[in-house]
Design a protein around this motif. Structure first.
Motif, short mmCIF file in Angstrom:
data_model
loop_
_atom_site.label_atom_id
_atom_site.label_comp_id
_atom_site.label_asym_id
_atom_site.label_seq_id
_atom_site.Cartn_x
_atom_site.Cartn_y
_atom_site.Cartn_z
N GLN A 142 89.13 29.50 62.54
CA GLN A 142 88.95 28.56 61.42
C GLN A 142 89.97 28.83 60.32
O GLN A 142 90.50 27.90 59.71
N LYS A 143 90.22 30.11 60.08
CA LYS A 143 91.21 30.46 59.05
C LYS A 143 92.59 29.93 59.45
O LYS A 143 93.34 29.43 58.61
N ILE A 144 92.88 30.03 60.71
CA ILE A 144 94.18 29.51 61.20
C ILE A 144 94.23 27.99 61.03
O ILE A 144 95.22 27.43 60.57
N ALA A 145 93.11 27.34 61.37
CA ALA A 145 93.07 25.88 61.22
C ALA A 145 93.26 25.49 59.75
O ALA A 145 93.97 24.53 59.44
N GLU A 146 92.62 26.25 58.86
CA GLU A 146 92.77 25.92 57.43
C GLU A 146 94.21 26.13 56.96
O GLU A 146 94.72 25.37 56.14
N ALA A 147 94.85 27.16 57.48
CA ALA A 147 96.27 27.37 57.15
C ALA A 147 97.09 26.18 57.65
O ALA A 147 98.03 25.72 56.98
N THR A 148 96.70 25.67 58.81
CA THR A 148 97.40 24.51 59.38
C THR A 148 97.27 23.31 58.44
O THR A 148 98.24 22.61 58.16
N TRP A 149 96.05 23.08 57.95
CA TRP A 149 95.84 21.97 57.00
C TRP A 149 96.76 22.11 55.81
O TRP A 149 97.38 21.14 55.39
N ARG A 150 96.80 23.33 55.26
CA ARG A 150 97.61 23.52 54.05
C ARG A 150 99.07 23.21 54.33
O ARG A 150 99.73 22.54 53.53
N VAL A 151 99.57 23.69 55.47
CA VAL A 151 100.98 23.42 55.81
C VAL A 151 101.21 21.92 55.94
O VAL A 151 102.17 21.36 55.41
N ILE A 152 100.28 21.22 56.62
CA ILE A 152 100.44 19.77 56.82
C ILE A 152 100.43 19.04 55.48
O ILE A 152 101.27 18.18 55.22
N VAL A 153 99.46 19.39 54.63
CA VAL A 153 99.32 18.67 53.36
C VAL A 153 100.48 18.96 52.42
O VAL A 153 101.00 18.06 51.75
N GLU A 154 100.90 20.23 52.39
CA GLU A 154 101.93 20.60 51.42
C GLU A 154 103.35 20.31 51.90
O GLU A 154 104.20 19.93 51.11
N LYS A 155 103.58 20.49 53.19
CA LYS A 155 104.97 20.36 53.66
C LYS A 155 105.18 19.20 54.63
O LYS A 155 106.32 18.80 54.88
N GLY A 156 104.11 18.69 55.19
CA GLY A 156 104.26 17.63 56.20
C GLY A 156 104.11 18.22 57.59
O GLY A 156 104.48 19.37 57.83
N ILE A 157 103.60 17.42 58.51
CA ILE A 157 103.26 17.93 59.85
C ILE A 157 104.50 18.37 60.63
O ILE A 157 104.42 19.21 61.53
N GLU A 158 105.67 17.83 60.25
CA GLU A 158 106.89 18.24 60.96
C GLU A 158 107.22 19.71 60.71
O GLU A 158 108.01 20.31 61.44
N HIS A 159 106.59 20.30 59.69
CA HIS A 159 106.81 21.72 59.43
C HIS A 159 105.68 22.59 59.97
O HIS A 159 105.66 23.80 59.73
N ALA A 160 104.73 21.97 60.65
CA ALA A 160 103.58 22.73 61.16
C ALA A 160 103.91 23.43 62.47
O ALA A 160 103.24 23.25 63.48
#
Lengths: 194, 194
Positions: A12-30
């Motif tokens: 879950q922590k990893i998933a939440e980190a994924t959300w943050r990356v997507i929201v802040e940088k865009g999914i192309e940086h995930a």
């Protein structure tokens, strides 16, 4: 004794980190690398849970869906009139606060990201269509709908309305605050009722 | 005598090459270099018209909008009953054939592409909101709407319905053929009429 790792929590922590990356940088940086960094894990530790970006993103989306489904099920269990319940449920399918806005942003980015992939999921995988279909069927079962209402077509229309408003509210939240969305859904549903 | 170059035509050709790159490869591959190649032009020749990718994409989107607007204006000029006209116009705002599907795909990719850019255009730049607002105002002016209809809220709702159905039809065309979209719009609008 080695520290016991709670695997579900860590995922879950990893998933939440994924959300943050997507929201802040865009999914192309995930990328798996960027997400490991955001989650404060080594690449190896992350790979222990998710061997590919596709797997990681799929899990992250499942979690988004699970959260939304849980909220909707809690409303379903409430002891309130059905018509009120319907509006409360519809409001869970559009972004109305920071949390749901993030979820929607993540989901929307994902849908677009996998748009050109071969193994793309159906758009309906988010459960919204199932949700509105269930609502319409329940309303018909409770004999609340006008006789001329075609449940299948109305589910398709309501599904369109929900997703359209969701995207508009995501892109321009100031134009569609929760109260306005509530009014629009209420006016819309009232027209279907006897 | 040197061949005379029709600049407008050449810009259109470039824009069309841009569409093809976006639809076939995805907007992330819509670099000035790739588009020059697709348009059979040298990088220098393309740069003569568009000095940056941003400029090129913005022009391409203007062209998409112009085409849709022209189609809608042609319908507006037709000598058919207003209610029929409304449905025909709404059907121009959703993908119902190969051409409009490509336009919508390009527009959708662009909206997502500029989502995280600073100078992003408003979602409304596609003219759909203006369009539905004009429809609702015209219907009210012609005294066709039920007394209780709140034109501003109905425009917002119809805008949501149009964009939601447009996205659903784009992602899953087989589920929403033109006839079904027509039925959904007709049922929806009939409820607003006296």
């Amino acid at each position: 004794m080695p520290k016991k790792v709670d695997h579900k929590k860590r995922k879950q922590k990893i998933a939440e980190a994924t959300w943050r990356v997507i929201v802040e940088k865009g999914i192309e940086h995930a990328s798996v690398r960027n997400i490991a960094e955001e989650a404060n894990l080594s690449l190896g530790a992350l790979r222990h849970y998710f061997s590919s970006q596709d797997q990681l993103l799929a899990y992250t989306m499942e979690l988004v869906k699970e959260r939304a489904t849980n909220r909707i099920e809690r409303i379903a269990a409430q002891n309130i009139p059905l018509k009120e319940k319907v509006i409360a449920m519809l409001l869970e399918m559009v972004p109305t606060n920071e949390q749901t806005r993030v979820e929607m942003e993540v989901w929307f980015s994902y849908i677009v990201h996998i748009r050109h992939k071969k193994d793309k999921k159906s758009l309906e995988a988010d459960g919204v269509y199932e949700g509105v279909q269930l609502l319409m069927n329940t309303l018909q079962h409770e004999n609340l709908l006008k006789a001329e209402v075609d449940v299948e077509k109305e589910a398709e229309a309501l599904y369109g309305l929900v997703d359209g408003l969701a995207i508009h509210a995501l892109f321009e939240p100031a134009k569609l605050p929760k109260e306005k969305l509530k009014t629009i859904f209420t006016i819309y549903m009232e027209r279907l009722y006897k």
